[in-house]
Design a protein around this motif. Sequence first.
Motif, PDB file in Angstrom:
ATOM      1  N   TYR B 104      -3.543 -11.426   9.274  1.00 54.99           N
ATOM      2  CA  TYR B 104      -2.696 -10.320   8.887  1.00 54.99           C
ATOM      3  C   TYR B 104      -1.631  -9.880  10.177  1.00 54.99           C
ATOM      4  O   TYR B 104      -1.900 -10.195  11.117  1.00 54.99           O
ATOM      5  CB  TYR B 104      -3.746  -9.139   8.646  1.00 54.99           C
ATOM      6  N   TYR B 105      -0.489  -9.229   9.769  1.00 56.59           N
ATOM      7  CA  TYR B 105       0.259  -8.675  10.668  1.00 56.59           C
ATOM      8  C   TYR B 105       0.240  -7.189  10.271  1.00 56.59           C
ATOM      9  O   TYR B 105       0.447  -6.966   9.333  1.00 56.59           O
ATOM     10  CB  TYR B 105       1.509  -9.500  10.468  1.00 56.59           C
ATOM     11  N   ILE B 123       3.269   9.192  -0.075  1.00 55.72           N
ATOM     12  CA  ILE B 123       3.439   9.401   1.364  1.00 55.72           C
ATOM     13  C   ILE B 123       4.691   8.593   1.596  1.00 55.72           C
ATOM     14  O   ILE B 123       5.111   7.523   1.107  1.00 55.72           O
ATOM     15  CB  ILE B 123       2.460   8.785   2.417  1.00 55.72           C
ATOM     16  N   THR B 124       5.587   9.260   2.552  1.00 54.36           N
ATOM     17  CA  THR B 124       6.825   8.288   2.885  1.00 54.36           C
ATOM     18  C   THR B 124       6.661   7.943   4.319  1.00 54.36           C
ATOM     19  O   THR B 124       6.280   8.783   5.291  1.00 54.36           O
ATOM     20  CB  THR B 124       8.041   9.516   2.894  1.00 54.36           C
ATOM     21  N   LEU B 125       7.091   6.713   4.643  1.00 54.21           N
ATOM     22  CA  LEU B 125       7.248   6.223   6.037  1.00 54.21           C
ATOM     23  C   LEU B 125       8.518   5.990   6.433  1.00 54.21           C
ATOM     24  O   LEU B 125       9.348   5.823   5.820  1.00 54.21           O
ATOM     25  CB  LEU B 125       6.303   4.928   5.754  1.00 54.21           C
ATOM     26  N   ASP B 126       8.557   5.906   7.861  1.00 58.33           N
ATOM     27  CA  ASP B 126      10.010   5.811   8.323  1.00 58.33           C
ATOM     28  C   ASP B 126      10.208   4.118   8.832  1.00 58.33           C
ATOM     29  O   ASP B 126      11.011   3.635   9.490  1.00 58.33           O
ATOM     30  CB  ASP B 126      10.098   6.531   9.696  1.00 58.33           C
ATOM     31  N   GLN B 127       9.608   3.232   8.206  1.00 60.14           N
ATOM     32  CA  GLN B 127       9.994   1.825   8.283  1.00 60.14           C
ATOM     33  C   GLN B 127      10.105   1.399   6.921  1.00 60.14           C
ATOM     34  O   GLN B 127       9.531   2.014   5.717  1.00 60.14           O
ATOM     35  CB  GLN B 127       8.917   1.060   8.538  1.00 60.14           C
ATOM     36  N   GLY B 128      11.176   0.407   6.552  1.00 57.81           N
ATOM     37  CA  GLY B 128      11.551   0.114   5.192  1.00 57.81           C
ATOM     38  C   GLY B 128      11.844  -1.596   5.458  1.00 57.81           C
ATOM     39  O   GLY B 128      11.368  -2.339   6.167  1.00 57.81           O
ATOM     40  N   SER B 129      12.652  -1.988   4.441  1.00 58.25           N
ATOM     41  CA  SER B 129      12.679  -3.285   4.009  1.00 58.25           C
ATOM     42  C   SER B 129      13.366  -4.137   5.342  1.00 58.25           C
ATOM     43  O   SER B 129      13.162  -5.012   5.557  1.00 58.25           O
ATOM     44  CB  SER B 129      13.644  -3.723   2.809  1.00 58.25           C
ATOM     45  N   ALA B 130      14.258  -3.173   6.016  1.00 57.09           N
ATOM     46  CA  ALA B 130      14.884  -4.044   7.454  1.00 57.09           C
ATOM     47  C   ALA B 130      13.765  -4.152   8.308  1.00 57.09           C
ATOM     48  O   ALA B 130      14.076  -5.129   9.100  1.00 57.09           O
ATOM     49  CB  ALA B 130      15.841  -2.814   7.765  1.00 57.09           C
ATOM     50  N   GLN B 131      12.678  -3.486   8.462  1.00 53.82           N
ATOM     51  CA  GLN B 131      11.590  -3.778   9.188  1.00 53.82           C
ATOM     52  C   GLN B 131      10.337  -4.867   8.532  1.00 53.82           C
ATOM     53  O   GLN B 131       9.604  -4.994   9.158  1.00 53.82           O
ATOM     54  CB  GLN B 131      10.794  -2.624   9.803  1.00 53.82           C
ATOM     55  N   GLY B 132      10.882  -5.199   7.426  1.00 52.82           N
ATOM     56  CA  GLY B 132       9.765  -6.238   6.622  1.00 52.82           C
ATOM     57  C   GLY B 132       8.873  -5.646   5.931  1.00 52.82           C
ATOM     58  O   GLY B 132       7.867  -6.410   5.337  1.00 52.82           O
ATOM     59  N   VAL B 254       0.444   5.068  11.046  1.00 50.90           N
ATOM     60  CA  VAL B 254      -0.056   4.494  10.357  1.00 50.90           C
ATOM     61  C   VAL B 254       0.213   2.919  10.499  1.00 50.90           C
ATOM     62  O   VAL B 254       1.204   2.718  11.372  1.00 50.90           O
ATOM     63  CB  VAL B 254      -0.143   4.621   8.960  1.00 50.90           C
ATOM     64  N   TYR B 255      -0.587   1.941  10.128  1.00 53.49           N
ATOM     65  CA  TYR B 255      -0.097   0.706  10.221  1.00 53.49           C
ATOM     66  C   TYR B 255       0.117   0.142   8.775  1.00 53.49           C
ATOM     67  O   TYR B 255      -0.752   0.080   7.720  1.00 53.49           O
ATOM     68  CB  TYR B 255      -1.286  -0.250  10.772  1.00 53.49           C
ATOM     69  N   VAL B 256       1.106  -0.663   8.564  1.00 48.51           N
ATOM     70  CA  VAL B 256       1.426  -1.406   7.384  1.00 48.51           C
ATOM     71  C   VAL B 256       0.938  -2.711   7.526  1.00 48.51           C
ATOM     72  O   VAL B 256       1.327  -3.582   8.587  1.00 48.51           O
ATOM     73  CB  VAL B 256       2.957  -1.450   6.965  1.00 48.51           C
ATOM     74  N   VAL B 257       0.292  -3.344   6.524  1.00 44.39           N
ATOM     75  CA  VAL B 257      -0.389  -4.517   6.584  1.00 44.39           C
ATOM     76  C   VAL B 257       0.225  -5.795   5.845  1.00 44.39           C
ATOM     77  O   VAL B 257       0.293  -5.525   4.600  1.00 44.39           O
ATOM     78  CB  VAL B 257      -1.915  -4.539   6.135  1.00 44.39           C
TER      79      VAL B 257
END
Lengths: 167, 274
Positions: B104-105, B123-132, B254-257
């Motif tokens: 897991y990353y 929920i909306t997060l501030d990371q998207g496809s550009a961050q993987g 939060v952490y995206v897994v």
Amino acid sequence: MINYLPRYILSFVILVLIQVLLLNNVQFSGYLNPYIYILFLLSLPFETPKWGLLALGFVLGISVDLFTHTVGMHASACVFMAFMRPFVLRSVEPRDGYQLETYPSVRDYGFRWYFRYAGILILLHHLFLFYVEVFKMDLFFQTLARALLSGLFSLILILLIKVFIKK
Amino acid sequence: MHNLLRFLLKYHFVLLFILFEALALTLLLQNNNYQNTRFVQFTRTLKGKFYEQGMEIEQYLRLQEKNEKLREENEYLRNFIASNLQQQPDTFRKKVDTTHNQQYYYLTARVINNSVNKQHNYITLDQGSAQGVEPEMGVISSDGIVGVVQGVSENFSTVISLLNSELRVSAELSASGYYGPLNWTGGDYRYARLMDIPLHARLSQGDTVTTSGYSAIFPEGVPIGYVEDFEEKGGRFYEVQVRLSTDFKKLNTVYVVKNLLKEEQNQLEKEVKQ
């Protein structure tokens, strides 16, 4: 006005059919796609009420849309064109104004006048249509080129129709 | 009234134009997949930007609490490392290879919009496809699970919250190992429902509920909550009320897994099914 009603209905049907059955299949190198059905909006009488212009524009656009499975695309462009028509008419108005019992046609106001009138409106319609079609600004210049070239093509076709079929 | 009528008459052309154009564009967006997708992407980005602004202010006001939390987590991680190292015999040096066998990353993200009071919360997060970030990745916080990524734009992503009655996760009672589907039933945002726990499972109040690791979305053993109450349903199973360990009203970092082996697992499972 009343006498011309059947004639306008007929021209509506014929123009939409020519457009969807014939011209929508014409496409040179992905750039040129002439749209001549807007001739209907161009040739409506001067006295057409403004709300009528918008309504007819919407109906005309939707009719073409239904055949091309792009509901709303041609309609929005036609409504926009119908909205601009009174302003364009005012800006190309001849010195002594528009006469009663005349129509926006080559026969009544000459080739030069018609060229400017139709040219501006066709350009506006095509620009709106092509930008709504791509729906993004990434391909700005490519879309502009497509709109201009197709607009020119449509204008030539419409002028040919007006010169040879004087109605 | 009279003035309104006069206004309408005077500007009827422009108003009608707006009306017709709006109608045409609505039809366009509803019936044409391509334009609709572009539009949704655009509004998602816009919405993200907007919420980000508002969140920045709120973030500042919560710095104290956030620091506290980070300190706790640091402490926990440090302890974790220390205890790991003690188990190694002194005679050999431990080889540190953090990427070997890593499954897991984790990617840190900030919550910039969140709701708890609807039936389907997102929920909306501030990371998207550009961050993987990709759809169907799990989202957890340091307290427990949060949800599953639903859609991404370039710099933002939307997450189906655990507080969304559409989302089901596979949960496990960590004491006994019995597992079942867990979902939120609407209502109180602090409680969820765990079903299909057999009657012979021994349950007591306060038991820990964690993720089971049977889906490829969440790692095994991420906390979900604690058993609050349970009752027999239909004569064969317990229905367990779970107090969620994540406080959805205070979600912040939060952490995206990312499951590095998800493809492999799904591939294998698909082959077996055929």
